[in-house]
Design an enzyme around this catalytic site. Sequence first.
Site, PDB file in Angstrom:
ATOM      1  N   CYS A   1       0.813  -1.228   0.000  1.00 55.43           N
ATOM      2  CA  CYS A   1       0.000   0.000   0.000  1.00 55.43           C
ATOM      3  C   CYS A   1       0.842   1.271   0.000  1.00 55.43           C
ATOM      4  O   CYS A   1       0.307   2.363  -0.190  1.00 55.43           O
ATOM      5  CB  CYS A   1      -0.939   0.023   1.205  1.00 55.43           C
ATOM      6  SG  CYS A   1      -2.131  -1.313   1.179  1.00 55.43           S
TER       7      CYS A   1
ATOM      8  N   HIS B   1      -2.619   7.465   3.549  1.00 58.36           N
ATOM      9  CA  HIS B   1      -3.162   6.249   2.946  1.00 58.36           C
ATOM     10  C   HIS B   1      -4.574   6.018   3.484  1.00 58.36           C
ATOM     11  O   HIS B   1      -4.823   6.158   4.677  1.00 58.36           O
ATOM     12  CB  HIS B   1      -2.254   5.066   3.287  1.00 58.36           C
ATOM     13  CG  HIS B   1      -2.815   3.750   2.860  1.00 58.36           C
ATOM     14  ND1 HIS B   1      -3.336   3.535   1.594  1.00 58.36           N
ATOM     15  CD2 HIS B   1      -2.949   2.570   3.528  1.00 58.36           C
ATOM     16  CE1 HIS B   1      -3.757   2.290   1.510  1.00 58.36           C
ATOM     17  NE2 HIS B   1      -3.543   1.685   2.673  1.00 58.36           N
TER      18      HIS B   1
ATOM     19  N   ASN C   1     -10.176   1.083   0.658  1.00 59.86           N
ATOM     20  CA  ASN C   1      -8.715   1.002   0.614  1.00 59.86           C
ATOM     21  C   ASN C   1      -8.299   0.437  -0.742  1.00 59.86           C
ATOM     22  O   ASN C   1      -8.466  -0.751  -0.993  1.00 59.86           O
ATOM     23  CB  ASN C   1      -8.226   0.110   1.762  1.00 59.86           C
ATOM     24  CG  ASN C   1      -6.716  -0.063   1.766  1.00 59.86           C
ATOM     25  OD1 ASN C   1      -6.023   0.366   0.843  1.00 59.86           O
ATOM     26  ND2 ASN C   1      -6.199  -0.699   2.799  1.00 59.86           N
TER      27      ASN C   1
HETATM   28  C1  COA Z   1      -9.975  -4.469  10.187  1.00 60.54           C
HETATM   29  C2  COA Z   1     -10.523  -3.483  11.192  1.00 60.54           C
HETATM   30  C3  COA Z   1     -11.500  -2.547  10.533  1.00 60.54           C
HETATM   31  C4  COA Z   1     -11.247  -4.265  12.266  1.00 60.54           C
HETATM   32  O1  COA Z   1     -11.736  -3.369  13.251  1.00 60.54           O
HETATM   33  P1  COA Z   1     -11.573  -3.735  14.789  1.00 60.54           P
HETATM   34  O2  COA Z   1     -12.220  -2.669  15.548  1.00 60.54           O
HETATM   35  O3  COA Z   1     -10.105  -3.982  15.015  1.00 60.54           O
HETATM   36  O4  COA Z   1     -12.423  -5.036  14.903  1.00 60.54           O
HETATM   37  P2  COA Z   1     -11.965  -6.492  15.382  1.00 60.54           P
HETATM   38  O5  COA Z   1     -11.077  -7.132  14.375  1.00 60.54           O
HETATM   39  O6  COA Z   1     -11.455  -6.382  16.796  1.00 60.54           O
HETATM   40  O7  COA Z   1     -13.357  -7.230  15.402  1.00 60.54           O
HETATM   41  C5  COA Z   1     -14.364  -6.872  16.349  1.00 60.54           C
HETATM   42  C6  COA Z   1     -15.560  -7.743  16.115  1.00 60.54           C
HETATM   43  O8  COA Z   1     -16.172  -7.366  14.880  1.00 60.54           O
HETATM   44  C7  COA Z   1     -16.345  -8.525  14.066  1.00 60.54           C
HETATM   45  N1  COA Z   1     -16.237  -8.109  12.669  1.00 60.54           N
HETATM   46  C8  COA Z   1     -15.138  -8.094  11.894  1.00 60.54           C
HETATM   47  N2  COA Z   1     -15.473  -7.660  10.665  1.00 60.54           N
HETATM   48  C9  COA Z   1     -16.797  -7.416  10.681  1.00 60.54           C
HETATM   49  C10 COA Z   1     -17.713  -6.958   9.716  1.00 60.54           C
HETATM   50  N3  COA Z   1     -17.339  -6.656   8.462  1.00 60.54           N
HETATM   51  N4  COA Z   1     -18.999  -6.817  10.087  1.00 60.54           N
HETATM   52  C11 COA Z   1     -19.414  -7.091  11.319  1.00 60.54           C
HETATM   53  N5  COA Z   1     -18.584  -7.542  12.273  1.00 60.54           N
HETATM   54  C12 COA Z   1     -17.299  -7.714  11.962  1.00 60.54           C
HETATM   55  C13 COA Z   1     -15.241  -9.453  14.485  1.00 60.54           C
HETATM   56  O9  COA Z   1     -15.560 -10.790  14.152  1.00 60.54           O
HETATM   57  C14 COA Z   1     -15.203  -9.230  15.982  1.00 60.54           C
HETATM   58  O10 COA Z   1     -16.253  -9.954  16.559  1.00 60.54           O
HETATM   59  P3  COA Z   1     -16.008 -10.751  17.941  1.00 60.54           P
HETATM   60  O11 COA Z   1     -15.642  -9.712  18.939  1.00 60.54           O
HETATM   61  O12 COA Z   1     -17.324 -11.414  18.180  1.00 60.54           O
HETATM   62  O13 COA Z   1     -14.881 -11.694  17.646  1.00 60.54           O
HETATM   63  C15 COA Z   1      -9.371  -2.691  11.843  1.00 60.54           C
HETATM   64  O14 COA Z   1      -8.610  -3.495  12.686  1.00 60.54           O
HETATM   65  C16 COA Z   1      -8.481  -2.070  10.834  1.00 60.54           C
HETATM   66  O15 COA Z   1      -8.871  -1.241  10.048  1.00 60.54           O
HETATM   67  N6  COA Z   1      -7.203  -2.452  10.858  1.00 60.54           N
HETATM   68  C17 COA Z   1      -6.247  -1.920   9.924  1.00 60.54           C
HETATM   69  C18 COA Z   1      -6.480  -2.567   8.613  1.00 60.54           C
HETATM   70  C19 COA Z   1      -5.709  -1.896   7.557  1.00 60.54           C
HETATM   71  O16 COA Z   1      -5.649  -0.719   7.529  1.00 60.54           O
HETATM   72  N7  COA Z   1      -5.130  -2.678   6.688  1.00 60.54           N
HETATM   73  C20 COA Z   1      -4.450  -2.225   5.554  1.00 60.54           C
HETATM   74  C21 COA Z   1      -3.238  -1.462   5.905  1.00 60.54           C
HETATM   75  S1  COA Z   1      -2.442  -1.070   4.456  1.00 60.54           S
END
Ligand code: COA
Length: 329
Positions: A114, A256, A286
């Site tokens: 990215c 980003h 993204n």
């Molecule tokens: C991926 C991201 C959005 C997840 O958000 P988060 O607040 O960390 O959420 P979590 O992974 O802790 O998940 C929380 C809950 O939501 C659930 N969940 C995950 N995706 C979901 C979705 N699309 N819809 C509903 N629930 C979802 C999970 O299963 C989890 O449930 P649980 O507590 O019962 O296990 C976040 O971590 C993020 O943006 N990370 C960076 C990703 C990124 O930028 N990547 C590219 C970099 S170049």
Amino acid sequence: MTHDAYIRGLGFYVPETVVTNADLEKIVETTDEWITTRTGIKERRVAAPGQASSDLALGAAKAALADAGMQADELTHILVYTLTPDFYCPPTACLLEEKLGIRGKFAQDLNAACSGFVYGLETARAIVALHPEAKVLLCAAEVLTSRTNWADRRTCVLFGDGASAAVIAATPGRGSAHIIDARLYSDGSLGHLLTVKGGGSAAPLKLGDVVGPNFFVEMAGQEVFKHAVRNMVSVCEEVLAAAGATTDEVAFLIPHQANMRIIDAVAKKLSIPTERCVITIDRYGNSSASSVGIALAEARGAGRIQPGALVLLAVFGGGFTWGASLLRF
Ligand SMILES: CC(C)(COP(=O)(O)OP(=O)(O)OC[C@H]1O[C@@H](n2cnc3c(N)ncnc32)[C@H](O)[C@@H]1OP(=O)(O)O)[C@@H](O)C(=O)NCCC(=O)NCCS
């Protein structure tokens, strides 16, 4: 030898098909409310069947050339940053060259995940320092949805397709931006936190294999989140300090577009109000390497970035890779 480099033209292209959060509610267990509050994404663009990274790059490249007032044949170098090339071989840069109707250029693919667009600006800057007559086309193009696991709600809601392009030369032109400086970093010890493994030489596919989850983007979201914020903040501070500039002088921070909460956290730590951040994540999700270039090209095309503006680009991606670039329009 000169070390000056200027962005002479900018362009972007996104595919027409819009996939909304409501559309995703029909294929995975998710809600518009979850996606919006956790990521800031409302919709994303998805390439049409048969539309590859080189096709998106072509749209962005044509727009950047028109913005620069240049013909494709004036180009000397073509760099394509992508983690979703059309094929392993031939390189997407060569396919783009052919689609632009030109031949005999320096053309190569590179991959900084990215972080590709900002890595690419620095690579282009190095090329024009060595070859002051060079006219470098930088494209960052991704059909990330080709490596999206539509059964995995943790990742499939995040990504979109798109391309951005810049033309870089050693001399300024009308409306150009001086690339003042950049800082780029990587840390391979954390590469396992964000991967697209399957089909690579370390995880090869054999004839008749069915692809598994590792063929697609896999990610430890919370770990990536923490490193993205920490590293983008520190690299922005470093590039500003090296240029003797402060965040008060930054007209726009263009980070980003991975998650609105990452953007908010980075902006807050840098004391840059959200109004001075360029945001596209709500509409495009993204789009990996292309995201910062899309935001930059769109903001400038809309007249938001005025001559004299100091613009700070910040990126983070798999590898991990990260960096920042400081531009003066
Ligand atoms: C991926 C991201 C959005 C997840 O958000 P988060 O607040 O960390 O959420 P979590 O992974 O802790 O998940 C929380 C809950 O939501 C659930 N969940 C995950 N995706 C979901 C979705 N699309 N819809 C509903 N629930 C979802 C999970 O299963 C989890 O449930 P649980 O507590 O019962 O296990 C976040 O971590 C993020 O943006 N990370 C960076 C990703 C990124 O930028 N990547 C590219 C970099 S170049």
